[in-house]
Motif scaffolding. Structure first.
Motif, PDB file in Angstrom:
ATOM      1  N   ARG A   1      -6.197  18.432  10.266  1.00 39.09           N
ATOM      2  CA  ARG A   1      -6.519  19.029   8.967  1.00 39.09           C
ATOM      3  C   ARG A   1      -7.330  18.097   8.069  1.00 39.09           C
ATOM      4  N   GLY A   2      -7.778  16.981   8.619  1.00 41.18           N
ATOM      5  CA  GLY A   2      -8.638  16.071   7.877  1.00 41.18           C
ATOM      6  C   GLY A   2      -8.016  15.598   6.577  1.00 41.18           C
ATOM      7  N   TYR A   3      -8.730  15.776   5.473  1.00 38.11           N
ATOM      8  CA  TYR A   3      -8.254  15.304   4.168  1.00 38.11           C
ATOM      9  C   TYR A   3      -7.058  16.096   3.654  1.00 38.11           C
ATOM     10  N   LEU A   4      -6.803  17.257   4.254  1.00 41.64           N
ATOM     11  CA  LEU A   4      -5.655  18.073   3.846  1.00 41.64           C
ATOM     12  C   LEU A   4      -4.419  17.785   4.692  1.00 41.64           C
ATOM     13  N   THR A   5      -4.474  16.733   5.491  1.00 43.29           N
ATOM     14  CA  THR A   5      -3.332  16.338   6.306  1.00 43.29           C
ATOM     15  C   THR A   5      -2.179  15.895   5.407  1.00 43.29           C
ATOM     16  N   GLU A   6      -0.995  16.461   5.665  1.00 39.14           N
ATOM     17  CA  GLU A   6       0.186  16.093   4.892  1.00 39.14           C
ATOM     18  C   GLU A   6       0.757  14.777   5.426  1.00 39.14           C
ATOM     19  N   VAL A   7       1.075  13.851   4.529  1.00 38.24           N
ATOM     20  CA  VAL A   7       1.687  12.586   4.923  1.00 38.24           C
ATOM     21  C   VAL A   7       3.037  12.450   4.222  1.00 38.24           C
ATOM     22  N   ASN A   8       3.952  11.744   4.844  1.00 33.12           N
ATOM     23  CA  ASN A   8       5.279  11.565   4.273  1.00 33.12           C
ATOM     24  C   ASN A   8       5.282  10.446   3.252  1.00 33.12           C
ATOM     25  N   GLU A   9       6.401  10.375   2.527  1.00 31.53           N
ATOM     26  CA  GLU A   9       6.581   9.280   1.568  1.00 31.53           C
ATOM     27  C   GLU A   9       6.400   7.946   2.288  1.00 31.53           C
ATOM     28  N   ARG A  10       5.661   7.039   1.649  1.00 34.27           N
ATOM     29  CA  ARG A  10       5.313   5.720   2.189  1.00 34.27           C
ATOM     30  C   ARG A  10       4.365   5.812   3.387  1.00 34.27           C
ATOM     31  N   GLY A  11       3.877   7.004   3.708  1.00 36.08           N
ATOM     32  CA  GLY A  11       2.888   7.151   4.760  1.00 36.08           C
ATOM     33  C   GLY A  11       3.387   6.772   6.125  1.00 36.08           C
ATOM     34  N   SER A  12       4.592   7.224   6.471  1.00 31.37           N
ATOM     35  CA  SER A  12       5.193   6.832   7.750  1.00 31.37           C
ATOM     36  C   SER A  12       4.388   7.314   8.957  1.00 31.37           C
ATOM     37  N   LYS A  13       3.554   8.370   8.786  1.00 33.44           N
ATOM     38  CA  LYS A  13       2.745   8.866   9.902  1.00 33.44           C
ATOM     39  C   LYS A  13       1.465   8.063  10.092  1.00 33.44           C
TER      40      LYS A  13
ATOM     41  N   SER B   1       0.851  -1.191   0.000  1.00 35.49           N
ATOM     42  CA  SER B   1       0.000   0.000   0.000  1.00 35.49           C
ATOM     43  C   SER B   1       0.884   1.237   0.000  1.00 35.49           C
ATOM     44  N   PHE B   2       1.278   1.666  -1.178  1.00 30.82           N
ATOM     45  CA  PHE B   2       2.220   2.782  -1.276  1.00 30.82           C
ATOM     46  C   PHE B   2       1.485   4.106  -1.149  1.00 30.82           C
ATOM     47  N   ILE B   3       2.011   4.949  -0.255  1.00 29.45           N
ATOM     48  CA  ILE B   3       1.453   6.288  -0.052  1.00 29.45           C
ATOM     49  C   ILE B   3       2.511   7.301  -0.488  1.00 29.45           C
ATOM     50  N   PHE B   4       2.097   8.272  -1.305  1.00 30.85           N
ATOM     51  CA  PHE B   4       3.016   9.291  -1.800  1.00 30.85           C
ATOM     52  C   PHE B   4       3.034  10.478  -0.847  1.00 30.85           C
ATOM     53  N   SER B   5       4.124  11.231  -0.877  1.00 30.44           N
ATOM     54  CA  SER B   5       4.187  12.437  -0.063  1.00 30.44           C
ATOM     55  C   SER B   5       3.172  13.447  -0.607  1.00 30.44           C
ATOM     56  N   GLY B   6       2.471  14.116   0.272  1.00 33.22           N
ATOM     57  CA  GLY B   6       1.403  15.037  -0.115  1.00 33.22           C
ATOM     58  C   GLY B   6       0.248  14.900   0.856  1.00 33.22           C
ATOM     59  N   THR B   7      -0.914  15.393   0.480  1.00 36.26           N
ATOM     60  CA  THR B   7      -2.078  15.312   1.360  1.00 36.26           C
ATOM     61  C   THR B   7      -2.802  13.982   1.166  1.00 36.26           C
ATOM     62  N   ILE B   8      -3.640  13.644   2.138  1.00 34.37           N
ATOM     63  CA  ILE B   8      -4.464  12.438   2.008  1.00 34.37           C
ATOM     64  C   ILE B   8      -5.403  12.591   0.818  1.00 34.37           C
TER      65      ILE B   8
ATOM     66  N   ARG C   1      -6.959  10.859  -4.656  1.00 34.49           N
ATOM     67  CA  ARG C   1      -7.267  11.360  -5.994  1.00 34.49           C
ATOM     68  C   ARG C   1      -6.167  11.015  -7.016  1.00 34.49           C
ATOM     69  N   TYR C   2      -5.172  10.288  -6.612  1.00 36.76           N
ATOM     70  CA  TYR C   2      -3.983  10.040  -7.442  1.00 36.76           C
ATOM     71  C   TYR C   2      -4.321   9.453  -8.815  1.00 36.76           C
ATOM     72  N   GLY C   3      -5.275   8.533  -8.869  1.00 40.93           N
ATOM     73  CA  GLY C   3      -5.624   7.877 -10.125  1.00 40.93           C
ATOM     74  C   GLY C   3      -6.761   8.541 -10.875  1.00 40.93           C
ATOM     75  N   LYS C   4      -7.351   9.582 -10.286  1.00 40.40           N
ATOM     76  CA  LYS C   4      -8.455  10.311 -10.944  1.00 40.40           C
ATOM     77  C   LYS C   4      -8.352  11.776 -10.548  1.00 40.40           C
ATOM     78  N   LEU C   5      -7.515  12.494 -11.274  1.00 35.69           N
ATOM     79  CA  LEU C   5      -7.175  13.861 -10.889  1.00 35.69           C
ATOM     80  C   LEU C   5      -8.353  14.825 -10.958  1.00 35.69           C
ATOM     81  N   ASP C   6      -9.361  14.486 -11.758  1.00 33.79           N
ATOM     82  CA  ASP C   6     -10.504  15.393 -11.885  1.00 33.79           C
ATOM     83  C   ASP C   6     -11.618  15.095 -10.883  1.00 33.79           C
TER      84      ASP C   6
END
Length: 591
Positions: free
Chosen positions: A476-488, A435-442, A447-452
């Motif tokens: 910050r709910g859905y705007l919470t920043e997560v690290n690469e691989r979602g370490s948080k 389950s790979f999580i990219f750095s950025g918000t939740i 939305r990674y696979g459906k940008l619109d």
């Protein structure tokens, strides 16, 4: 698979030849306009600078003996002007070439990244990530100066030599021949060093790649290292790799330093010869003191371009090893790609057929042999069986992450090898075991696979997989920043976010590889309610070791012995009292 180890040097699969450098010219041609401007500025600067020794000769032989103070001031001002103008032109040229070098880096690195994204899973299976990363970052940086400044400087220094030779012979032919006398010795030494230098820098490239691979692996696995207190052991391994790199680097630098050492000594010998020949052999009658000073200045200037050319040559030899690695990566075949006449896969209903499919990761070692099954649109299929039997391989083949060795896979009657990858995968939702999580918000991750997708659609997908509650607990709910691989995030939270990301794409074929393996039993029960609705009307393939999660699937395929050993519903397989029955009974007893 030897290249998949951090302590094994990667052997180049083809020797370097001039074609590699001609390929690099593609990037240089894109910058031809600013490079021509820089070349013109360099040529003008060099021509102005070369007039200085002639001014010195004139001042010593004519102006000073004539005691012409006005002329002395004038020629002094002219000498200062040549220096100022040369510096200004050189500064402008330097700024232009700095930008050119960065543009070349950008182009090469972009091409590498684009190619890496198209390479099949097999390429990444066979190599440590560190050995891939170093090519995109370090090696591209290493070649940029040679491909920008190196080309111009090479041509410029050749022209400098020609201009200096013209000026020298215009002043004194015999002393010019003395200056040229050291060239044969220099060329002989360079020929002797060429092969050894290239091999030495290839060794540096290998050892750097090995060290980088182990460093990346160690950082990725730091938690495991600390759990098992492997710090001292790992430090010893890294120290050995670093020592090997240091040894290779020192050997390469030894050959590098031999060149300027040779040039400096030859230049000193030539300067000595000029004064000896001019003052002793010829005497003042044939060579005035002004002529000797001018020729000594030209001798210094003559050997400076040679030293510069030798440094450019050194840089080229150093960069050859890196160019080879870069082009080796760019030459890696994209084995999983659109065929020449690939067609767009139309909107599908979800029928999947394996027609006599055989597959092997390594030639001659089949994982699947003559596999046949037909899945109707909307069916939910569970793939179960022992570890390593080929369950994940089956779903990877449906997604065409690998090409089949034999047979064909059909989706709605279309051979997936004959349709475009984008049209195939855009209609599939795939959640892999990692389950790979990219750095950025939740929000961005879902939305990674459906940008619109709208925020409402993202939230709906998260609610369906029971991720909404824990997401809203963050400040910050859905705007919470997560690290690469979602370490948080916990492993279960990462899987739920990945699940929402997959379901948001609204696929016709849904693939879940151990999708609920890290979710607790309570959350799994809640998730199952949402899944039952989401799976309706979709063809789904579910891989799960916990058989309780697949009891309600329309059909269960027991994968073993390179094929499907058993097939049927849960009740049918239990009634058969075969392999599935034994596996299910064993899990129930453990529970």
């Amino acid at each position: 698979m030897a290249r998949n180890k951090f302590d094994i040097d990667e052997e180049l699969e083809s020797p370097f030849d001039i074609r590699h450098f001609r390929r690099a010219l593609v990037y240089i041609r894109k910058q031809k306009t600013p490079m021509l401007v820089a070349f013109a500025l360099s040529t003008l600067s060099a021509g102005i600078a070369l007039s200085a020794p002639l001014i010195i000769q004139h001042v010593i032989d004519v102006t000073i003996p004539a005691k012409d103070k006005g002329a002395l001031v004038f020629w002094s001002a002219m000498t200062l002007a040549t220096i100022v103008v040369s510096v200004i032109l050189a500064t402008i040229r330097s700024r232009i070439m700095t930008r050119v070098g960065q543009d070349i880096i950008f182009d090469i690195r972009t091409d590498l990244f684009k190619h890496l994204q198209e390479l099949p899973f097999q390429y990444y299976d066979d190599r440590p990530q560190g050995k891939i990363l170093i090519r995109v970052v370090n090696y591209v940086n290493a070649v940029s100066d040679v491909l920008s400044n190196g080309i111009i400087n090479f041509i410029l220094e050749i022209l400098n030599l020609v201009f200096i030779a013209i000026f020298m012979f215009a002043v004194d032919v015999k002393l010019s021949l003395v200056i040229l006398g050291g060239l044969p010795i220099f060329l002989a030494i360079m020929l002797l060093l060429k092969t050894k230098q290239r091999r030495a820098w290839q060794a540096v490239s290998n050892k750097s790649s090995n060290m980088n691979a182990y460093l990346q692996e160690s950082i990725s696995g730091i938690r495991v290292t600390q759990i098992f207190t492997r710090e001292d052991r790992n430090e010893g391994i890294f120290t050995k790799l670093a020592a090997n790199y240091r040894k290779a680097w020192m050997r390469a630098m030894y050959f590098n330093h031999l060149v300027p050492f040779t040039v400096d000594n030859l230049a000193t010998l030539v300067m000595t010869a000029i004064f000896f020949v001019g003052l002793v052999a010829f005497g003042p009658a044939e060579a005035t003191f002004g002529v000797i000073l001018a020729m000594s200045a030209y001798a210094s200037r003559f050997w400076q371009p040679i030293l510069n050319l030798s440094n450019i040559y050194n840089s080229f030899i150093n960069s050859v090893a890196y160019l080879e690695r870069i082009f080796e990566t760019l030459d890696e075949p994209v084995t999983v790609s659109d065929v020449k006449d690939a067609v767009q896969l139309p909107a599908i209903r979800g029928r999947v057929t394996f027609d006599n499919v055989t597959f092997a990761y390594d030639p001659g070692v089949n994982v699947l042999e003559n596999l046949n099954f037909d899945i109707k649109p909307g069916e939910s299929i569970a793939l179960v069986g022992p570890t390593g039997a080929g369950k994940t391989t089956v779903v990877n083949l449906i997604s065409r992450f690998y090409n089949v060795t034999g047979g064909a896979i059909l989706v709605d009657g279309h051979d997936i090898s004959q349709v475009t990858l984008k049209s195939l995968r855009s209609q599939m939702g795939i959640m892999l075991q990692d389950s790979f999580i990219f750095s950025g918000t939740i929000l961005d991750n879902i939305r990674y696979g459906k940008l619109d997708a709208t925020e409402e659609e993202v939230i709906a997908a998260a609610k369906a997989v029971c991720a909404d509650d824990f997401i809203r607990e963050f400040e910050r709910g859905y705007l919470t920043e997560v690290n690469e691989r979602g370490s948080k995030l916990s492993q279960g939270q990462r899987q739920l976010i990945s699940f929402a990301r997959t379901l948001l794409a609204d696929p016709r074929i849904l693939i879940l590889d151990e999708a609920t393996s890290s979710i607790d039993a309570r959350t799994e029960r809640l998730l199952q309610k949402g899944l039952n609705e989401l799976l309706k009307g979709r063809t789904s393939f579910i891989i799960a070791h916990r058989l309780s999660t697949v009891k309600n699937c329309d059909r269960i395929l027991y994968v073993a012995d390179k094929g499907i050993a058993e097939s049927g519903s849960h009740d049918e397989l239990i009634a058969q009292r075969g392999r599935y029955y034994k596996l299910y009974t064993a899990q129930k007893m453990e529970a």
